[in-house]
Scaffold this motif. Structure first.
Motif, PDB file in Angstrom:
ATOM      1  N   SER A   1      -0.207 -23.613   0.542  1.00 23.04           N
ATOM      2  CA  SER A   1       0.454 -22.644  -0.332  1.00 23.04           C
ATOM      3  C   SER A   1       0.326 -21.245   0.248  1.00 23.04           C
ATOM      4  CB  SER A   1      -0.168 -22.672  -1.731  1.00 23.04           C
ATOM      5  OG  SER A   1       0.032 -23.921  -2.340  1.00 23.04           O
ATOM      6  N   THR A   2       1.292 -20.393  -0.077  1.00 22.32           N
ATOM      7  CA  THR A   2       1.253 -18.992   0.327  1.00 22.32           C
ATOM      8  C   THR A   2       0.861 -18.148  -0.871  1.00 22.32           C
ATOM      9  OG1 THR A   2       2.995 -19.329   1.961  1.00 22.32           O
ATOM     10  CG2 THR A   2       2.600 -17.059   1.235  1.00 22.32           C
ATOM     11  N   VAL A   3      -0.186 -17.355  -0.725  1.00 25.92           N
ATOM     12  CA  VAL A   3      -0.678 -16.495  -1.812  1.00 25.92           C
ATOM     13  C   VAL A   3      -0.335 -15.051  -1.478  1.00 25.92           C
ATOM     14  CG1 VAL A   3      -2.677 -15.757  -3.152  1.00 25.92           C
ATOM     15  CG2 VAL A   3      -2.552 -18.104  -2.290  1.00 25.92           C
ATOM     16  N   ILE A   4       0.364 -14.389  -2.416  1.00 22.78           N
ATOM     17  CA  ILE A   4       0.764 -12.994  -2.208  1.00 22.78           C
ATOM     18  C   ILE A   4      -0.018 -12.112  -3.168  1.00 22.78           C
ATOM     19  CG2 ILE A   4       2.695 -11.367  -2.313  1.00 22.78           C
ATOM     20  CD1 ILE A   4       4.551 -13.689  -1.672  1.00 22.78           C
ATOM     21  N   LEU A   5      -0.715 -11.107  -2.644  1.00 20.16           N
ATOM     22  CA  LEU A   5      -1.495 -10.192  -3.477  1.00 20.16           C
ATOM     23  C   LEU A   5      -1.480  -8.817  -2.850  1.00 20.16           C
ATOM     24  CD1 LEU A   5      -4.667 -10.617  -1.862  1.00 20.16           C
ATOM     25  CD2 LEU A   5      -4.038 -12.789  -2.875  1.00 20.16           C
ATOM     26  N   ASP A   6      -1.822  -7.821  -3.663  1.00 12.88           N
ATOM     27  CA  ASP A   6      -1.743  -6.458  -3.138  1.00 12.88           C
ATOM     28  C   ASP A   6      -3.035  -6.077  -2.423  1.00 12.88           C
ATOM     29  OD1 ASP A   6      -3.612  -5.712  -5.024  1.00 12.88           O
ATOM     30  OD2 ASP A   6      -2.170  -4.810  -6.384  1.00 12.88           O
ATOM     31  N   ALA A   7      -3.020  -4.889  -1.814  1.00 14.71           N
ATOM     32  CA  ALA A   7      -4.133  -4.473  -0.970  1.00 14.71           C
ATOM     33  C   ALA A   7      -5.426  -4.335  -1.744  1.00 14.71           C
ATOM     34  CB  ALA A   7      -3.782  -3.142  -0.288  1.00 14.71           C
ATOM     35  N   GLY A   8      -5.333  -4.051  -3.041  1.00 14.08           N
ATOM     36  CA  GLY A   8      -6.558  -3.890  -3.828  1.00 14.08           C
ATOM     37  C   GLY A   8      -7.355  -5.167  -3.981  1.00 14.08           C
ATOM     38  N   ILE A   9      -6.697  -6.314  -3.799  1.00 11.30           N
ATOM     39  CA  ILE A   9      -7.366  -7.611  -3.949  1.00 11.30           C
ATOM     40  C   ILE A   9      -7.582  -8.273  -2.591  1.00 11.30           C
ATOM     41  CG2 ILE A   9      -7.286  -9.815  -5.201  1.00 11.30           C
ATOM     42  CD1 ILE A   9      -5.164  -8.591  -7.004  1.00 11.30           C
ATOM     43  N   ALA A  10      -6.815  -7.855  -1.592  1.00 10.33           N
ATOM     44  CA  ALA A  10      -6.863  -8.503  -0.272  1.00 10.33           C
ATOM     45  C   ALA A  10      -8.034  -7.990   0.556  1.00 10.33           C
ATOM     46  CB  ALA A  10      -5.542  -8.264   0.451  1.00 10.33           C
ATOM     47  N   SER A  11      -9.240  -8.210   0.051  1.00 11.17           N
ATOM     48  CA  SER A  11     -10.435  -7.827   0.813  1.00 11.17           C
ATOM     49  C   SER A  11     -10.635  -8.803   1.966  1.00 11.17           C
ATOM     50  CB  SER A  11     -11.660  -7.841  -0.097  1.00 11.17           C
ATOM     51  OG  SER A  11     -11.916  -9.159  -0.560  1.00 11.17           O
ATOM     52  N   GLU A  12     -11.464  -8.429   2.928  1.00  8.30           N
ATOM     53  CA  GLU A  12     -11.746  -9.308   4.064  1.00  8.30           C
ATOM     54  C   GLU A  12     -12.365 -10.624   3.593  1.00  8.30           C
ATOM     55  OE1 GLU A  12     -11.603 -10.651   7.829  1.00  8.30           O
ATOM     56  OE2 GLU A  12     -10.809  -8.737   7.113  1.00  8.30           O
ATOM     57  N   GLU A  13     -13.225 -10.521   2.596  1.00  4.82           N
ATOM     58  CA  GLU A  13     -13.861 -11.719   2.041  1.00  4.82           C
ATOM     59  C   GLU A  13     -12.827 -12.664   1.433  1.00  4.82           C
ATOM     60  OE1 GLU A  13     -17.249 -12.889  -1.327  1.00  4.82           O
ATOM     61  OE2 GLU A  13     -16.773 -10.787  -0.901  1.00  4.82           O
ATOM     62  N   ASN A  14     -11.864 -12.107   0.702  1.00  2.00           N
ATOM     63  CA  ASN A  14     -10.830 -12.947   0.090  1.00  2.00           C
ATOM     64  C   ASN A  14      -9.906 -13.574   1.119  1.00  2.00           C
ATOM     65  OD1 ASN A  14     -11.581 -12.783  -2.586  1.00  2.00           O
ATOM     66  ND2 ASN A  14     -10.302 -11.006  -3.017  1.00  2.00           N
ATOM     67  N   ILE A  15      -9.609 -12.829   2.192  1.00  2.00           N
ATOM     68  CA  ILE A  15      -8.748 -13.387   3.249  1.00  2.00           C
ATOM     69  C   ILE A  15      -9.426 -14.576   3.906  1.00  2.00           C
ATOM     70  CG2 ILE A  15      -7.711 -12.915   5.501  1.00  2.00           C
ATOM     71  CD1 ILE A  15      -7.206 -10.050   4.507  1.00  2.00           C
ATOM     72  N   GLN A  16     -10.746 -14.437   4.169  1.00  2.00           N
ATOM     73  CA  GLN A  16     -11.491 -15.548   4.735  1.00  2.00           C
ATOM     74  C   GLN A  16     -11.536 -16.718   3.763  1.00  2.00           C
ATOM     75  OE1 GLN A  16     -12.532 -15.769   7.872  1.00  2.00           O
ATOM     76  NE2 GLN A  16     -11.577 -13.751   8.190  1.00  2.00           N
ATOM     77  N   TYR A  17     -11.694 -16.416   2.479  1.00  2.00           N
ATOM     78  CA  TYR A  17     -11.721 -17.477   1.461  1.00  2.00           C
ATOM     79  C   TYR A  17     -10.396 -18.243   1.433  1.00  2.00           C
ATOM     80  CZ  TYR A  17     -10.964 -19.500  -3.166  1.00  2.00           C
ATOM     81  OH  TYR A  17     -10.615 -20.337  -4.186  1.00  2.00           O
ATOM     82  N   LEU A  18      -9.282 -17.506   1.522  1.00  2.00           N
ATOM     83  CA  LEU A  18      -7.972 -18.153   1.501  1.00  2.00           C
ATOM     84  C   LEU A  18      -7.785 -19.058   2.708  1.00  2.00           C
ATOM     85  CD1 LEU A  18      -5.709 -15.214   0.244  1.00  2.00           C
ATOM     86  CD2 LEU A  18      -6.328 -17.265  -1.006  1.00  2.00           C
TER      87      LEU A  18
END
Length: 319
Positions: free
Chosen positions: A301-318
């Motif tokens: 799946s492709t997850v789209i979110l704004d910069a306020g949520i797209a932390s480095e930790e979240n990118i690695q989690y995705l």
């Protein structure tokens, strides 16, 4: 039904003249015969080119066909059509019941009393039934009064979004929703709306899951894109009994008030999949994992979110 012109000769002088009649064809004993509905007289002066429209309109009035089929006539011809139709009805009624009578009414003197609106309500109610939301609420244990209050609350949010207090007044004095679902909102107390809001919230996850599945089936879309974002709202009071109401960074510049954070997930077509309320002081990046695990997100799946949520930790989690 049609208008027929007949040439007649007077017995006294032999003089000929034309007379006009409104007739209709009917089959009697296997034979087609014409029956006179109304004698229009010698001085009927409507041009022949308008006879068909006039007779068709009279037929509509006599058979009470729906408005969207109404033949559009100029005002003088419409007046004649209504007059002739009244004459036919009067003659028919007199043969059946001598007590039947008609009165002429000045349309300009009519006054609307308690008018109701039904446009948005009708469309919203149709959507509710297409999604079988009413059946789902019944299966969750909602009785007749709770179901009516639920539909009133939900449809009011679509047609006239406001507080429960304003919704209560709207249902009682403005909306025709009660007539559409055969329920008298004038007998419903305000407390019932507050209570049913709590009841809807209690079953939020079951309702969201049901609606999303119905929408997927109805529109045949696939789950390939997930849109996720958050916002927050504030309370004017202290909200001491609400543990989620906490001080935080307000997007409405009201950091002086307790807040709650609202999370919403949409699919690529814009349909809501899941919602959740977080404490007002929640870290927005840290909410992502909670939401996606609740959705049981699929690989690919492709997850789209704004910069306020797209932390480095979240990118690695995705990943």
């Amino acid at each position: 039904m049609y208008i027929r012109c007949t040439t007649t000769r007077t017995k006294a002088t032999g003089e000929t003249y034309k007379t006009f009649r409104l007739v209709e064809s009917e089959r009697i004993d296997g034979k087609v015969k014409q029956r006179t509905l109304l004698n229009l007289g010698r001085f009927f002066d409507v041009p022949k080119s308008q006879w068909k429209s006039l007779s068709s309109r009279i037929d509509q009035l006599l058979t009470a066909q729906t408005d969207w089929l109404t033949i559009d006539l100029e005002e003088s011809l419409e007046t004649r059509a209504q007059y002739y139709a009244t004459q036919i009805i009067t003659s028919r009624s007199t043969t059946l019941d001598d007590s039947v009578h008609f009165e002429t009414v000045d349309i300009g003197s009519l006054e609307l009393v308690r008018p109701r609106r039904v446009g948005v309500e009708q469309i919203a109610l149709h959507a509710v039934r297409q999604l079988t939301l009413d059946d789902k609420l019944k299966s969750l244990g909602f009785n007749q009064h709770q179901l009516a209050a639920s539909l009133g609350t939900i449809i009011a949010r679509m047609a006239c979004p406001a507080s429960e207090l304003a919704t209560h007044g709207w249902l009682q004095t403005t909306s025709g929703l009660g007539e559409l679902i055969d329920y008298d909102f004038e007998d419903m107390g305000l407390d019932r709306l507050y209570q049913v809001s709590d009841q809807l919230w209690k079953h939020r996850e079951a309702i969201e899951t049901h609606l999303y599945q119905q929408e997927r089936d109805l529109f045949s879309f696939s789950e390939t894109i997930t849109l996720y974002d958050l916002t927050n709202t504030f309370f004017e009071g202290e909200a001491k009994t609400n543990p989620a109401a906490q001080r935080g960074r307000s997007k409405e510049k009201r950091s002086d008030c307790p807040l709650v954070t609202l999370g919403l997930v949409l699919d690529g077509s814009g349909f809501p999949r899941k919602s959740q309320i977080f404490p007002g002081n929640a870290s927005e990046p840290q909410t992502l994992q909670t939401i996606l695990e609740g959705l049981e997100g699929r690989t690919g799946s492709t997850v789209i979110l704004d910069a306020g949520i797209a932390s480095e930790e979240n990118i690695q989690y995705l990943h």
